[in-house]
Design an enzyme around this catalytic site. Structure first.
Site, PDB file in Angstrom:
ATOM      1  N   GLY A 215      17.359  14.335 -10.168  1.00 44.39           N
ATOM      2  CA  GLY A 215      17.232  15.164  -9.438  1.00 44.39           C
ATOM      3  C   GLY A 215      18.392  15.064  -8.102  1.00 44.39           C
ATOM      4  N   SER A 216      17.793  15.377  -7.046  1.00 42.65           N
ATOM      5  CA  SER A 216      18.669  15.407  -5.786  1.00 42.65           C
ATOM      6  C   SER A 216      18.959  14.098  -5.532  1.00 42.65           C
ATOM      7  CB  SER A 216      17.956  16.254  -4.888  1.00 42.65           C
ATOM      8  OG  SER A 216      18.055  17.865  -5.248  1.00 42.65           O
ATOM      9  N   THR A 217      18.493  13.143  -5.966  1.00 39.82           N
ATOM     10  CA  THR A 217      18.893  11.894  -5.230  1.00 39.82           C
ATOM     11  C   THR A 217      20.335  11.461  -5.837  1.00 39.82           C
ATOM     12  OG1 THR A 217      17.857  10.659  -7.251  1.00 39.82           O
ATOM     13  CG2 THR A 217      16.527  10.782  -5.308  1.00 39.82           C
ATOM     14  N   LYS A 219      22.719  13.224  -5.791  1.00 43.55           N
ATOM     15  CA  LYS A 219      23.656  14.006  -4.654  1.00 43.55           C
ATOM     16  C   LYS A 219      24.216  13.046  -3.827  1.00 43.55           C
ATOM     17  CE  LYS A 219      21.167  18.373  -4.807  1.00 43.55           C
ATOM     18  NZ  LYS A 219      20.258  19.377  -3.997  1.00 43.55           N
TER      19      LYS A 219
END
Length: 485
Positions: A215-217, A219
Site C-alpha cells: 500500500g502507501s508505505t 510511497k
C-alpha cells in the site's frame, strides 16, 4: 603331515584376511550408506543423548532441554515459546527443525566440527561435543512490545537497528508453542495436525515468509526514486498532478481518499498520502528508474537470509505505464514482507545506506568461548544522501501533523508512513493496515530503530487512517522499548 598343516595355516590366514577386508568394506566404504539407512536408529539415538545448546535473547536462554529418561532422551523445551517462535522455530524429534533451530543446528546439536578443539580425535572416539549456544540480536523489550501490541491479531512486526542491520524484533501472530512439537508421542502428532489445519496459520512466520501489498508505505520508495531522478527538486513545489488521475492508456480514473491532492506538493502529498500524485510521479520517473530504486532497497532479491531464508519481496519490472502507476503506490503486483519494509525505513534513517539485516550476533561453545562472530553485514547506497535527508523530513511531517500522529513519542524524533493495502476480488477484502517508521531520542546522534508493522484484520475504515489507527500505535511501543522512553 607338515604339508597339510601349512595348507591349513594358509587357508586360515586367507579366511582371516577376507574377514578383515570385509570388515573394512563395511566400516569404511559402506559406512555412509548404513548411517543414512532409515532403519538405522543409532544416529537418532545419539543425537538426543545429550542436551541441545541454547538460543539466547538478551543474554538469557529462551530454550532448554528436558531429560525424559527414554531412548530419545532429551526433548527441546521453550521459555515464552509463542513469543519467540518466529525466531527460534522448532526442533522436533518427529518433524525436523525450522528457523534458527534449523540453520544453526550444527552448533546447537554439537555436530559442528568447529565446536571441538580436536575434531580428528572426536571422529575416532565418536564422542559428540557439547552443544554450543546461539546469541541473537533480539531486544527482549522490543519483542514483547510488538507481541503485546498485536494482541493475537493476524499480523507481524519487524524492527531493525539502521546503522548495523541487527534485527531487534521479529514477531508474527497468532503464534504457537514450539514445545508442542518437540517429542515423538501421539500428543506431538496431534499438535502437528492441529497446527497445520488451523486456518489462522500460527506456524507461518508472517514477518519474513509472508508478502503483502505494501500500500502507501511503498510511497517512500517512489518518493526516493522521484528525488534521485530529479523529477522533484523542491518538496514544496506543485507536482502538476490532476485529481482524479487517468491511468495512461486506459479510461480508469485513480482517486484519493481525501481532498486537497490536486497539484499538491510532494510534502503535502506524502503527508496525506495522495495516490494521484505518486502514481503520476512514478510514470514521470519511468519503469527503469523505478525498478532500479526498488531493487536497490531489496525488492526482487531472492538471496536474502537472516540466516534463514526470507520470502522475496517483488516489484514487477515488466509493466506498462498504467501498471507502473499502480505498482508505485503499493498495489498491482507489488508485494513486500514486513522485514523488507523495515529495511526501507532503515535505509532512510541511515542516510541512504542499507545494512543487510541479520539475527545471529555470534555463536559460542558450551563454556561461552566465541565460536563465530556475526558482525555487521555489508551495506549499499540505495539513494543519494541528500534524498535520504529530505525523506526523513517528509516522514517526520507525517508523524507531527499528518496521518501518523499516533506514532509520536515525547522526547524523541519519529518519522513514519501509514499505509492501507487493498486486496481481494474488487478490493473487497478488509484492508491490511501498515506503518513503517524510524525513531531517535532527542539526545541520540542518529536513529536507533526502524520498524514495520502490518495488521491483516484491521478494523478501521478503508481510508489511509487505518495504518495510523491500527499499526502506528504498535510501532510506537516498539520504538519506545528500544529507546528506553
Amino acid at each position: 603331515m607338515a604339508r597339510y598343516i601349512r595348507h591349513a595355516w594358509a587357508f586360515c590366514a586367507l579366511l582371516l584376511a577376507a574377514l578383515l577386508v570385509n570388515a573394512a568394506r563395511v566400516q569404511v566404504v559402506q559406512a555412509g550408506s548404513y548411517d543414512a539407512n532409515p532403519a538405522n536408529r543409532r544416529p537418532t539415538i545419539a543425537r538426543y543423548q545429550q542436551p541441545r545448546g541454547d538460543i539466547l535473547v538478551g543474554g538469557e536462554p529462551v530454550t532448554g532441554s528436558n531429560d525424559t529418561g527414554e531412548q530419545l532422551r532429551y526433548e527441546r523445551s521453550y521459555r515464552d515459546g509463542p513469543l519467540y517462535a518466529p525466531v527460534t522455530g522448532f526442533a522436533s524429534q518427529m518433524y525436523g527443525s525450522t528457523f534458527l533451530e534449523d540453520t544453526e543446528d550444527g552448533v546447537l546439536s554439537g555436530t559442528d566440527p568447529m565446536l571441538s578443539p580436536f575434531p580428528l580425535w572426536n571422529d575416532v572416539t565418536r564422542k559428540p561435543s557439547p552443544g554450543g549456544d546461539v546469541v541473537t540480536t533480539i531486544d527482549r523489550d522490543a519483542q514483547q512490545a510488538a507481541y503485546q501490541g498485536l494482541h493475537g491479531r493476524r499480523g507481524a512486526v519487524a524492527a531493525i537497528e539502521p546503522a548495523t542491520g541487527r534485527i531487534l524484533a521479529l514477531v508474527s501472530t497468532p503464534s504457537y508453542d514450539p514445545a508442542e512439537l518437540s517429542g515423538n508421542s501421539e500428543a506431538t502428532a496431534s499438535a502437528w495436525a492441529r497446527l497445520n489445519h488451523d486456518p489462522e496459520k500460527p506456524m507461518l512466520n508472517r514477518a519474513v515468509r509472508q508478502t503483502y501489498p505494501p500500500g502507501s508505505t511503498f510511497k517512500v520508495v517512489t518518493a526516493a526514486a522521484a528525488l534521485d531522478a530529479g523529477v522533484v527538486t523542491d518538496l514544496d513545489a506543485s507536482t502538476d498532478s490532476p485529481d482524479p488521475y487517468r491511468l495512461p492508456g486506459t479510461r480508469t480514473r485513480l482517486t484519493n481518499e481525501g481532498d486537497g491532492c490536486a497539484d499538491a506538493s510532494l510534502r503535502e502529498a506524502f503527508k496525506w498520502s495522495c495516490n494521484t500524485v505518486f502514481a503520476k510521479l512514478a510514470v514521470d520517473v519511468g519503469a527503469a528508474d523505478m525498478s532500479a530504486t526498488a531493487q536497490a532497497f531489496g525488492f526482487n532479491d531472492t538471496r536474502l537470509s537472516v540466516p534463514f531464508e526470507a520470502a522475496p519481496s517483488t516489484f514487477d519490472t515488466h509493466v506498462d505505464k498504467a501498471q507502473l502507476a499502480l505498482s508505485s503506490i503499493g498495489q498491482y503486483n507489488t508485494r513486500a514482507t514486513p522485514l523488507q519494509m523495515a529495511m526501507v525505513a532503515a535505509a532512510v534513517a541511515n542516510g541512504g545506506r542499507l545494512r543487510t539485516p541479520y539475527l545471529v550476533e555470534r555463536t559460542t561453545r558450551h563454556g561461552g568461548e566465541t565460536l563465530t562472530g556475526g558482525g555487521m553485514r555489508p551495506d549499499r547506497q540505495v539513494m543519494r544522501p541528500d534524498t535520504a535527508v529530505r525523506l526523513r523530513e517528509l516522514m517526520t511531517d507525517v508523524v507531527t501533523d499528518g496521518t501518523g500522529t499516533n506514532a509520536a513519542i515525547p522526547r524523541a524524533v519519529v518519522g513514519g508512513k501509514t499505509g492501507t493495502a487493498q486486496h481481494g476480488v474488487g478490493n473487497s477484502g478488509v484492508p491490511y493496515a501498515w506503518f513503517v517508521s524510524w525513531a531517535q531520542a532527542d539526545d541520540d546522534l542518529e536513529p536507533r530503530v526502524a520498524v514495520a508493522v502490518v495488521v491483516e484484520d484491521a478494523s478501521a475504515d478503508r481510508g489511509e487512517i487505518s495504518g495510523g489507527g491500527d499499526a502506528a500505535p504498535i510501532a510506537r511501543e516498539v520504538m519506545r522499548a528500544v529507546l528506553g522512553l
